[in-house]
Scaffold this active site. Structure first.
Site, mmCIF file in Angstrom:
data_model
loop_
_atom_site.group_PDB
_atom_site.id
_atom_site.type_symbol
_atom_site.label_atom_id
_atom_site.label_comp_id
_atom_site.label_asym_id
_atom_site.label_seq_id
_atom_site.Cartn_x
_atom_site.Cartn_y
_atom_site.Cartn_z
ATOM 1 N N GLY A 1 -2.891 -72.057 -35.369
ATOM 2 C CA GLY A 1 -1.824 -72.780 -36.051
ATOM 3 C C GLY A 1 -1.450 -74.016 -35.273
ATOM 4 O O GLY A 1 -2.292 -74.634 -34.613
ATOM 5 N N GLU A 2 -0.184 -74.433 -35.355
ATOM 6 C CA GLU A 2 0.332 -75.594 -34.636
ATOM 7 C C GLU A 2 -0.242 -76.918 -35.147
ATOM 8 O O GLU A 2 0.056 -77.967 -34.579
ATOM 9 C CB GLU A 2 0.056 -75.512 -33.125
ATOM 10 C CG GLU A 2 0.619 -74.293 -32.431
ATOM 11 C CD GLU A 2 0.301 -74.254 -30.941
ATOM 12 O OE1 GLU A 2 -0.308 -75.229 -30.426
ATOM 13 O OE2 GLU A 2 0.644 -73.254 -30.294
ATOM 14 N N GLY A 3 -1.099 -76.897 -36.158
ATOM 15 C CA GLY A 3 -1.799 -78.112 -36.560
ATOM 16 C C GLY A 3 -3.054 -78.357 -35.749
ATOM 17 O O GLY A 3 -3.658 -79.430 -35.836
#
Length: 336
Positions: free
Chosen positions: A303-305
């Site tokens: 996640g987190e981009g």
């Protein structure tokens, strides 16, 4: 850029007025691509990416000079159902890590030459547990959409939206099921690494949410099942469309946010590409529903981009080849 809406109805209306790519720039980029010093199609999908990007930037010979990565964080009441391997306190702790430059997304943004911003949305007030009540009121979801919209830098020329929120794979699974059909078993995965009992709780929570709420309308599904960080990503993606800023989608959670726009308008994702395929079980199914083919498949599930930030370099390479290569006539090379 101040959000031009104060209700969900006004946000919905904006999506009927979305700009299209610039036809002249697309035609010019297509023509230039046909004259570059390479066999036709030799750069494969890079050629399509460059022409796509040129159309949205209204420039037949563009550059990627100012990418922006925006991370939104939110907490979720459904964590009360035991759906995560980590406590909700980790969300705030990771936001602090982002702000101090210590997370993977900080390194990937830096490597891609991207500005990175972090927005924490009411971490001390989790959304309601959607197995018991709607996750958000209309005012709360509108506020989150506005935060996302206003987080986009109008001077950016590429956008990545990322997220942080313990429990948000459960939220994304519920939202995906509401938008595209199916049950908790079809969409819920192991997220941060829950065991079999944790996965069973996630599935049960998703099914309970689907049974409790009226989810036929995409914005109602977002309000009843979503999270503030997911709504913020929806708002940011919509703002990028208005500003003609191309978007690289991240993984499962980001793709669920994009699904809201896809269900609201069939062309709402035309300014987006999928950065990568996550190993979160249902991400491929979700990308299929969005009509997106990922640029990368590296077994990521952070996640987190992170996957989308990594894909910035792929898009930059595509655009640099398109705009920096010589044509046959410029290079004095015979094209016959």
């Amino acid at each position: 850029m101040q959000a031009p809406f104060t209700t969900l109805a006004e946000f919905r209306d904006l999506l009927t007025q979305m700009p299209a790519p610039d036809a002249d720039a697309t035609a010019g980029a297509t023509d230039r691509n046909s004259q570059l010093t390479k066999p036709p199609g030799a750069l494969g999908r890079l050629e399509d990416l460059a022409v796509w990007y040129a159309g949205w930037r209204a420039d037949p010979r563009p550059r990627v000079a100012a990418p922006q990565v925006v991370i939104f964080a939110g907490n979720h009441g459904v964590c009360a159902q035991g759906v995560s391997a980590f406590p909700a306190e980790v969300t705030a702790q990771m936001v602090a890590n982002f702000e101090h430059g210590g997370a993977a997304i900080n390194q990937l943004s830096k490597a891609a030459g991207a500005r990175m911003d972090v927005h924490a949305l009411s971490l001390d007030t989790p959304t309601a547990d959607f197995t018991q009540a709607p996750a958000m009121t209309e005012a709360e979801v509108v506020s989150a959409l506005q935060t996302g919209w206003e987080a986009v830098d109008p001077q950016a020329d590429l956008l990545v939206t990322g997220e942080m929120g313990i429990g948000n794979t459960t939220v994304a699974a519920a939202l995906a099921a509401a938008l595209f059909g199916g049950t908790g078993a079809d969409w819920a995965g192991r997220g941060t690494g829950v065991d079999d009992a944790g996965l069973a709780r996630k599935i049960a929570a998703v099914d309970a949410g689907l049974a409790l709420h009226d989810i036929a309308d995409p914005l109602s599904a977002l309000r009843c099942l979503g999270g503030r960080e997911i709504a913020a990503m929806v708002g940011a993606m919509a703002a990028a469309r208005v500003l003609r800023i191309p978007v690289i989608l991240d993984g499962f959670i980001c793709s669920a946010a994009a699904g809201v726009l896809r269900r609201l308008h069939p062309d709402a994702l035309d300014h987006m590409v999928a950065g990568h395929l996550s190993v979160e079980g249902a991400h491929q199914r979700l990308l299929d529903a969005l009509g997106k083919v990922p640029l990368l498949s590296l077994g990521l599930r952070l996640g987190e981009g992170s996957g989308a930030a990594l894909a910035i370099s792929i898009l930059k390479a595509a655009v640099d080849c398109h705009s920096g290569m010589a044509t046959f006539s410029e290079a004095g090379v015979s094209d016959t």
